[in-house]
Scaffold this motif. Structure first.
Motif, mmCIF file in Angstrom:
data_model
loop_
_atom_site.group_PDB
_atom_site.id
_atom_site.type_symbol
_atom_site.label_atom_id
_atom_site.label_comp_id
_atom_site.label_asym_id
_atom_site.label_seq_id
_atom_site.Cartn_x
_atom_site.Cartn_y
_atom_site.Cartn_z
ATOM 1 N N ILE A 115 -7.678 -1.397 4.103
ATOM 2 C CA ILE A 115 -7.195 -2.451 3.045
ATOM 3 C C ILE A 115 -6.850 -3.837 3.409
ATOM 4 C CG2 ILE A 115 -5.328 -2.837 1.475
ATOM 5 C CD1 ILE A 115 -5.215 0.046 1.088
ATOM 6 N N VAL A 172 -0.070 -7.717 3.482
ATOM 7 C CA VAL A 172 0.076 -6.522 3.312
ATOM 8 C C VAL A 172 1.164 -5.870 3.775
ATOM 9 C CG1 VAL A 172 -1.265 -4.223 3.310
ATOM 10 C CG2 VAL A 172 -2.333 -6.370 2.778
ATOM 11 N N HIS A 194 0.719 -1.170 -0.153
ATOM 12 C CA HIS A 194 -0.045 0.004 -0.028
ATOM 13 C C HIS A 194 0.896 1.115 -0.019
ATOM 14 C CE1 HIS A 194 -2.596 2.943 2.365
ATOM 15 N NE2 HIS A 194 -2.938 3.072 1.308
ATOM 16 N N ALA A 220 -7.844 -1.450 -3.805
ATOM 17 C CA ALA A 220 -8.038 -2.725 -3.236
ATOM 18 C C ALA A 220 -9.218 -3.353 -3.681
ATOM 19 C CB ALA A 220 -7.994 -2.838 -1.659
ATOM 20 N N LEU A 265 -9.036 -7.157 2.182
ATOM 21 C CA LEU A 265 -8.576 -8.014 1.458
ATOM 22 C C LEU A 265 -8.743 -9.484 2.213
ATOM 23 C CD1 LEU A 265 -5.274 -6.395 -0.041
ATOM 24 C CD2 LEU A 265 -7.448 -6.824 -1.287
#
Ligand code: SF4
Length: 411
Positions: free
Chosen positions: A254, A240, A171, A201, A258
């Motif tokens: 995010i 992430v 990110h 995302a 996910l």
């Protein structure tokens, strides 16, 4: 924490007193409330945390030491040292030359470099490809490397995830130096893709669910996935990491999003979720966390406006602006010179991506409350200049030292 030898021009006696007093009285950093300076004609609320961080002070110290030790030799910086116009201008005036702009475009042909030249790697770090290119010209890329240890921590985290077979989702801002460097280091160990926000995302999730053809993935995320990336194969196990200066809440959103997508797709529960999602805490650095937490505390104050100081291309400063403007009128200025008068201010509009002039920015109230903060790459001296400019504008009669003393007694 380690202290650094930075030029005195970046320091401010006033800001140092505030920071030192707050640090001493709140060693565990539990109190995020601002320092309140009650003047006769205005109140200034100074954030609990702001200004030069560990990585920036480390980089500035190394840069100046390198210059002093190598007079007569050519000294280059790979790109801007940090995202602050004053610091970069000072280094240019000392004879440093920038090899690239912040987007990675070459300003000087690398062919002209030789083993006698000195190249400083900025706090954001650099890519493996640039390191190899410097090495091929006889320049050791680690000799004058100011890469922040908190950035290296992200690279290590990405590698750990990669070694366990997860694809790394970064990110970050795709063109930011740090994210380009993180992408490069991550791809050496892991399949990697960069997304810039929660909207992307969601777009990525359509490929996770295999709802869209992979050709569309290649078009949509062009230049942002590792070589050989196959969305049908490589969006099954994810972890992430983030650019150290992103908005903490967005990275969390995010990661949660996910994870939820994978849980639903593969029917996972608490015991099996790790088969598809690597549980990682965000990789924001301490300075970003502290500055953002201090900004949330500012948002709880009943202020009239906020002034945020910093380089317009500074990611961490931009996020402080994004937070504050949800609550109050916020002006992002690069120096005290932006405060033209009591009627006009020159500031950066992050939505238009350009500098604008606003009129009547000061409230009607007789004794306004003004928030003052800055990002991790802004010298304390610049913040003090902004404070002085505000006091001058309001023709404040109370003495700053007296106000300071009275205020700091309360902590
Ligand atoms: S903002 Fe964080 S990661 Fe960036 S230089 Fe400062 S301490 Fe390092």
């Amino acid at each position: 924490m380690k202290t650094f030898d930075i030029p005195v021009k970046y320091k401010s006696p006033v800001i140092s007193v505030i920071k030192e007093t707050r640090r001493t009285k709140d060693k565990l950093k539990r109190n995020f409330k601002p320092t309140v300076l009650e003047f006769e004609r205005l109140t200034i609320l100074i954030a609990r945390h702001f200004g030069f961080c560990y990585g920036v002070e480390n980089a500035v110290e190394i840069a100046y030491r390198t210059l002093n030790e190598n007079r007569g030799r050519r000294v280059f910086l790979l790109s801007e040292m940090i995202h602050n116009p004053d610091v970069n201008a000072d280094l240019l005036s000392e004879g440093v030359q920038f090899l690239m702009d912040t987007r990675g475009n070459r300003l000087i042909d690398f062919e002209t470099l030789n083993s006698e030249d000195i190249v400083i790697v900025p706090a954001f770090g650099t890519t493996l490809e640039i390191q190899a290119e410097l090495s091929s010209r006889g320049i050791d890329p680690y000799r004058y490397d100011t890469t922040c240890p908190f950035v290296e921590k992200v690279w290590n985290r990405a590698n750990q995830i990669g070694e366990r077979g997860y694809t790394v989702v970064v990110h970050g801002k795709p063109n930011h130096e740090e994210t380009r460097a993180t992408f490069s280091h991550s791809t050496s160990q892991a399949n990697t893709v960069v997304i810039k926000d929660i909207r992307e995302a969601r777009e990525l999730a359509a490929f996770i669910r295999k709802e869209k053809p992979k050709e569309e993935f290649y078009r949509r995320f062009e230049g942002r996935y590792s070589e050989g990336f196959d969305p049908e194969e490589h969006l099954v196990k994810l972890g992430v990491v983030n650019q150290t200066t992103m908005l903490a809440s967005e990275t969390q959103e995010i990661a949660n999003y996910l994870k939820e997508e994978l849980v639903n797709l593969y029917g996972l529960d608490e015991s099996s979720v790790s088969q598809h999602f690597a549980s990682t805490k965000d990789t924001l650095c301490y300075a970003t966390n502290d500055n953002q937490d201090a900004t949330y505390a500012l948002m709880d104050e009943d202020a009239d406006l906020a002034i945020v100081v910093g380089g317009y291309n500074s990611s961490n400063t931009t996020h402080l602006v994004e937070l504050l403007e949800q609550k109050i009128p916020t002006y992002f200025i690069k120096s005290a010179a932006g405060i033209l008068s009591e009627r006009e201010i020159i500031h950066y509009d992050i939505h238009q991506g350009k500098e604008v002039i606003s009129g009547d920015y000061l409230p009607e109230s007789s004794r306004p409350k003004i928030i003052l903060t800055c990002g991790a790459s802004c010298p304390d001296a610049v913040v003090e200049e902004v404070l002085a400019r505000l006091l001058e504008l309001f023709q404040e009669k109370k003495n700053l030292e007296d106000v300071l003393e009275k205020s700091l007694v309360n902590f």
